[in-house]
Design a protein around this motif. Structure first.
Motif, PDB file in Angstrom:
ATOM      1  N   GLN A   1      -1.323  -3.342  12.226  1.00 49.78           N
ATOM      2  CA  GLN A   1      -1.750  -4.484  11.224  1.00 49.78           C
ATOM      3  C   GLN A   1      -1.001  -4.067   9.658  1.00 49.78           C
ATOM      4  O   GLN A   1      -1.271  -4.408   8.545  1.00 49.78           O
ATOM      5  CB  GLN A   1      -3.345  -4.169  10.902  1.00 49.78           C
TER       6      GLN A   1
ATOM      7  N   ASP B   1       1.286  -7.079   2.742  1.00 45.24           N
ATOM      8  CA  ASP B   1       1.169  -8.269   1.973  1.00 45.24           C
ATOM      9  C   ASP B   1       0.030  -8.149   0.929  1.00 45.24           C
ATOM     10  O   ASP B   1       0.210  -8.559  -0.021  1.00 45.24           O
ATOM     11  CB  ASP B   1       0.520  -9.592   2.982  1.00 45.24           C
TER      12      ASP B   1
ATOM     13  N   ASP C   1       1.874  -5.398   8.525  1.00 48.17           N
ATOM     14  CA  ASP C   1       2.301  -6.343   7.837  1.00 48.17           C
ATOM     15  C   ASP C   1       1.155  -6.940   6.866  1.00 48.17           C
ATOM     16  O   ASP C   1       1.334  -7.299   5.667  1.00 48.17           O
ATOM     17  CB  ASP C   1       2.616  -7.633   8.900  1.00 48.17           C
ATOM     18  N   GLU C   2      -0.029  -6.788   7.346  1.00 46.98           N
ATOM     19  CA  GLU C   2      -1.343  -7.272   6.578  1.00 46.98           C
ATOM     20  C   GLU C   2      -1.524  -6.353   5.296  1.00 46.98           C
ATOM     21  O   GLU C   2      -1.911  -7.009   4.237  1.00 46.98           O
ATOM     22  CB  GLU C   2      -2.583  -7.619   7.242  1.00 46.98           C
ATOM     23  N   TYR C   3      -1.179  -5.124   5.683  1.00 48.27           N
ATOM     24  CA  TYR C   3      -1.442  -4.156   4.553  1.00 48.27           C
ATOM     25  C   TYR C   3      -0.362  -4.424   3.570  1.00 48.27           C
ATOM     26  O   TYR C   3      -0.482  -4.230   2.218  1.00 48.27           O
ATOM     27  CB  TYR C   3      -1.470  -2.729   5.113  1.00 48.27           C
TER      28      TYR C   3
END
Length: 385
Positions: free
Chosen positions: A331, A337, A333-335
Motif C-alpha cells: 500500500q 499519495d 503508493d497510497e501512503y
C-alpha cells in the motif's frame, strides 16, 4: 446358554472343523515343533483367511463367532485360551498423565498405515478386545430407523402406480443390492483387522505405557502437533528435512523405548510384590539404574523435540509478521499519495524508507529463524543417527 461342541478346550492339529459344532469361537494357541498353516472360513464375503507359521514356537489364532469352519494343518494341537472374566467392580487407579494417541510404526506400508490411521477403533479392538464391528456399528445407530422410514415412504409412493406386489419386490431388490455393497465395503475393513492382528508390533496404544512414560509420550505428541500446525510447515518453507519422515520416526522411537521401559517396570513390580530379599535387591539395582538411564536419554530427546517445536513457532510468528508488513508495503503508493497531499515530498520519502527498512529487517530475522529451524531439523533427522 452354552452350546456343546465336540472339542471344547482343545482342537486337533490336523483336520477340518465346523465352528459351533466341532469347535467353539475363541482364541487358541499352538506350541508347534515345526512348520504349518491354518485357514479360517468367515461367513461373510471376505473369503478364506490363511495363516502360516514357518519354524517352531508358539502361534495364536482367533476363531470369530461368524466363522463357518476352521481348517488346521499343524504338527501339534491347538489349546483354547480361557476367556478373561470381568473382575469385581474396583475403580481404576487415577491417571496422572494425559491419554496418548495410538502410534503406528512408520515402516508400515503407506496404504496400510493410512487405513489404520483412519480406523483407530479397529487397532484398539485388535489389542484390547474393545467393541468393534466390521460395519462400523458406532455410526449405524440411526440407520435402521432411517431405512424403515425410507422403505415405508417409497412403498406409499410407488404402490399406486405399479401395484403393491411390484412395489414390495422393487424395494426388496433395492435393499438387497445395498446390503451386498455394504458387505463388500466391510470386507476390506475385516481384511485390515486380520492384517493388524497378525502384526501386533505395528502399533502402540495408551495401555502400553505407565503414567511416567505416558506423560513423556504425550509431550512428544504435543510438540509434533505444534510443528504440523505451523504455517511455515504447511507452506513448505522447512524443506531441508523431510518432516513426513522425521516427525513420525521421532514419535515412534520415543514411544517404543518408553513402552519397553513400562513393561520392564511392571514385570519388576510384579516380581517383588511379595517382598524383596537382599540378594534380589543387589541384582535389581543395576537394572533399575539402566531403566533410569534410558528414561533420561528419552527425556532429552523429547526436550529436543520441544525446543525444535519452539523454534518452528517463533519462525511462524515472524512469518505472520512478514506477511502483514508486506501487505502494508504493497500500500506504499497510497501512503505516498496521501503524504504528498499533506506534507513535503522529502517527509513522504523518509516515511516510506522507514517502512521499507522495517520490512527488510523482518525478512532478515525470518530467514535467520528459518535457518535455525532447518539446522535443528537436520540434527534430529534419523538419517544422521
Amino acid at each position: 446358554m452354552r452350546v456343546a461342541v465336540k472339542y471344547e478346550d482343545r482342537i486337533p492339529g490336523d483336520g477340518m472343523f465346523v465352528v459351533g459344532i466341532d469347535v467353539a469361537p475363541g482364541q487358541y494357541v499352538c506350541q508347534t515343533p515345526g512348520d504349518g498353516y491354518w485357514v479360517r472360513y468367515p461367513a461373510s464375503m471376505v473369503g478364506p483367511v490363511t495363516g502360516r507359521h514357518p519354524g517352531a514356537g508358539v502361534v495364536a489364532v482367533v476363531i470369530e463367532p461368524d466363522d463357518t469352519a476352521f481348517d488346521s494343518h499343524m504338527p501339534a494341537d491347538w489349546v483354547k485360551v480361557p476367556a478373561r472374566r470381568p473382575r469385581s467392580p474396583v475403580p481404576p487407579p487415577a491417571r496422572t498423565a494425559k491419554r496418548v494417541r495410538t502410534i503406528l510404526d512408520p515402516d508400515i506400508p503407506a496404504d496400510t498405515r493410512k487405513a489404520l490411521q483412519a480406523d483407530l477403533a479397529l487397532v484398539r479392538h485388535v489389542r484390547t478386545g474393545s467393541p468393534w464391528s466390521r460395519y462400523r456399528s458406532g455410526q449405524d445407530g440411526w440407520r435402521p430407523q432411517a431405512r424403515f422410514i425410507v422403505c415405508v415412504l417409497a412403498f406409499i409412493w410407488l404402490s399406486p402406480s405399479i401395484g403393491f406386489a411390484r412395489a414390495a419386490l422393487l424395494i426388496g431388490v433395492l435393499f438387497g443390492v445395498l446390503s451386498v455393497f455394504r458387505r463388500m465395503g466391510a470386507s476390506g475393513r475385516q481384511r485390515l483387522a486380520e492384517l493388524a492382528r497378525a502384526n501386533p508390533g505395528w502399533f502402540l496404544i495408551d495401555e502400553d505405557f505407565d503414567d511416567a512414560s505416558r506423560a513423556l509420550v504425550a509431550r512428544a505428541q504435543k510438540a509434533a502437533r505444534r510443528v504440523r500446525k505451523a504455517s511455515v510447515y504447511r507452506d513448505g518453507l522447512l524443506d531441508v528435512a523431510d518432516h513426513e519422515v522425521l516427525l513420525p520416526w521421532e514419535e515412534w522411537e520415543i514411544a517404543r523405548a518408553l513402552s519397553k521401559v513400562s513393561r520392564l517396570r511392571a514385570e519388576q513390580d510384579k516380581l517383588v510384590a511379595g517382598g524383596l530379599a537382599e540378594p534380589v535387591e543387589q541384582v535389581l539395582t543395576p537394572m533399575r539404574e539402566t531403566l533410569d538411564t534410558v528414561v533420561a536419554s528419552v527425556t532429552g530427546r523429547v526436550e529436543a523435540l520441544e525446543r525444535y517445536a519452539a523454534k518452528v513457532r517463533e519462525a511462524d510468528r515472524l512469518f505472520l509478521a512478514h506477511h502483514q508488513l508486506r501487505a502494508l508495503a504493497d500500500q506504499a503508493d497510497e501512503y505516498r499519495d496521501l503524504l504528498a497531499e499533506t506534507v513535503r515530498d522529502d517527509l513522504a520519502v523518509s516515511e516510506l524508507a522507514r517502512l521499507s527498512s522495517n520490512v527488510n529487517r523482518l525478512r532478515a530475522a525470518l530467514e535467520e529463524s528459518l535457518d535455525a529451524v532447518r539446522q535443528a531439523a537436520l540434527d534430529m533427522s534419523p538419517r544422521d543417527k
